[in-house]
Scaffold this motif. Structure first.
Motif, PDB file in Angstrom:
ATOM      1  N   GLY A 178       0.803  -1.220   0.000  1.00  0.00           N
ATOM      2  CA  GLY A 178       0.000   0.000   0.000  1.00  0.00           C
ATOM      3  C   GLY A 178       0.834   1.268   0.000  1.00  0.00           C
ATOM      4  N   SER A 179       1.793   1.340   0.913  1.00  0.00           N
ATOM      5  CA  SER A 179       2.636   2.538   1.007  1.00  0.00           C
ATOM      6  C   SER A 179       3.599   2.653  -0.160  1.00  0.00           C
ATOM      7  N   GLN A 181       3.244   2.148  -3.269  1.00  0.00           N
ATOM      8  CA  GLN A 181       2.711   2.717  -4.515  1.00  0.00           C
ATOM      9  C   GLN A 181       3.071   4.202  -4.665  1.00  0.00           C
ATOM     10  N   ASP A 182       2.772   4.983  -3.634  1.00  0.00           N
ATOM     11  CA  ASP A 182       3.043   6.421  -3.709  1.00  0.00           C
ATOM     12  C   ASP A 182       4.535   6.727  -3.611  1.00  0.00           C
ATOM     13  N   MET A 217       2.539  10.379   5.382  1.00  0.00           N
ATOM     14  CA  MET A 217       1.428   9.486   5.715  1.00  0.00           C
ATOM     15  C   MET A 217       1.192   9.447   7.220  1.00  0.00           C
ATOM     16  N   ARG A 223      -3.124   6.733   5.883  1.00  0.00           N
ATOM     17  CA  ARG A 223      -3.675   6.858   4.528  1.00  0.00           C
ATOM     18  C   ARG A 223      -5.203   6.857   4.523  1.00  0.00           C
ATOM     19  N   THR A 225      -7.018   5.134   2.767  1.00  0.00           N
ATOM     20  CA  THR A 225      -7.500   3.776   2.518  1.00  0.00           C
ATOM     21  C   THR A 225      -7.530   2.935   3.797  1.00  0.00           C
ATOM     22  N   TYR A 236      -4.141  11.349   4.837  1.00  0.00           N
ATOM     23  CA  TYR A 236      -3.252  11.359   3.674  1.00  0.00           C
ATOM     24  C   TYR A 236      -4.008  10.857   2.455  1.00  0.00           C
ATOM     25  N   LYS A 237      -4.113  11.687   1.429  1.00  0.00           N
ATOM     26  CA  LYS A 237      -4.826  11.328   0.199  1.00  0.00           C
ATOM     27  C   LYS A 237      -3.892  10.558  -0.724  1.00  0.00           C
ATOM     28  N   THR A 238      -4.159   9.275  -0.882  1.00  0.00           N
ATOM     29  CA  THR A 238      -3.307   8.451  -1.731  1.00  0.00           C
ATOM     30  C   THR A 238      -3.406   8.889  -3.192  1.00  0.00           C
ATOM     31  N   SER A 241      -3.962   4.163  -5.545  1.00  0.00           N
ATOM     32  CA  SER A 241      -4.642   3.189  -4.688  1.00  0.00           C
ATOM     33  C   SER A 241      -5.940   2.779  -5.353  1.00  0.00           C
TER      34      SER A 241
END
Length: 275
Positions: A178-179, A181-182, A217, A223, A225, A236-238, A241
């Motif tokens: 998840g983390s 990706q950004d 984050m 996040r 999500t 925190y806007k991913t 995701s």
């Protein structure tokens, strides 16, 4: 499992809300799950925890470590706080009720551990509890550029992708898909890029992005999500995701894509992150 930004958020909230509460009841494996892991005999969780006072919480290897006097709980699943009148979820893998009738539950997402052991009993301490204790998370000062370079030297970079380097084997404590990706989007690196093809400048950008994105984050409460101790989504806007797939990249307006890769999913911008 929870990832390192959310673990710091949960620890802060646990220390604010649960510290000083006395445990009245504990139940493990109420809803059996194939990938829920415990220590010892789960029927003994009540005996181990009854009457114990929550004394502190901290981050341990990307997980949440809660101390109840001489008993330690290591939790890598989401944790939810429930007030006295609040209805509990139907399914949970760990339930702890306090004397004031508030409680917490843990529910496994994919997989997760809910260890419970006495620190004075060496035979009951999980082996990986000791091993992971020496690995700094990206939010610690010890995780500097020199430490990052030591991780690079340990790998066979010719066959390892950027995603695999960041997320497999827990070589970076508390970091998962998840983390990552950004982190990779911010560094402009495609998740499938082989680590051996990255220049020194790109590796430096990966490190800088890793530190800055995970910090953002955490500072913003996790996040969007994921949810915190009270069930609220993080601030925190991913960028990449399940919330943003099919939407335009905020930098170049190219549509964000999703693909299956390495047993999970990757999200990326084909223009900003060229393969």
């Amino acid at each position: 499992m929870i990832e390192v930004p959310e673990s710091y958020v949960l620890v802060k909230q646990i220390n604010q809300v649960l510290k000083g509460k006395v445990i009245k009841h504990a139940e493990a494996n109420h809803s059996p799950h194939a990938f829920a892991w415990y220590t010892g005999n789960i029927d003994e969780y009540q005996e181990k925890l009854f009457g114990k006072t929550i004394t502190s919480a901290d981050v341990h290897g990307g997980t949440v470590r809660i101390r109840a006097e001489d008993v330690v709980m290591i939790i890598s699943t989401p944790i939810r706080f429930h007030r006295e009148s609040e209805k509990l979820p139907q399914k949970h893998q760990l339930y702890i009720q306090f004397e004031d009738s508030t409680s917490i539950t843990c529910a496994v997402q994919m997989w997760g551990c809910m260890f419970c052991f006495n620190e004075n009993d060496p035979e009951g301490i999980p082996q990986n509890y000791v091993i992971n204790n020496n690995n700094p998370s990206p939010l610690e000062d010890m995780f500097d550029e020199e430490y990052f370079k030591t991780l690079l030297k340990k790998e066979k970079l010719s066959s390892l992708s950027a995603k695999a380097f960041l997320t497999t084997e827990q070589r970076i404590t508390g970091l998962a898909n998840g983390s990552a990706q950004d982190i990779l989007w911010n560094a402009k690196i495609h998740p499938k890029r082989k680590m051996s093809t990255l220049s020194e400048d790109e590796l430096k950008e990966m490190y800088k992005s890793l530190k800055s994105v995970v910090t953002d984050m955490m500072v913003q409460g996790g996040r969007d999500t994921e949810r915190d101790l009270f069930g609220n989504p993080g601030g925190y806007k991913t960028v990449l995701s399940k919330k943003t797939v099919g939407k335009p990249c905020p930098i170049c307006n190219t549509i964000i894509r999703k693909e299956a890769y390495l047993g999970g999913s990757i999200y990326y911008c084909p223009s900003c992150q060229k393969l």
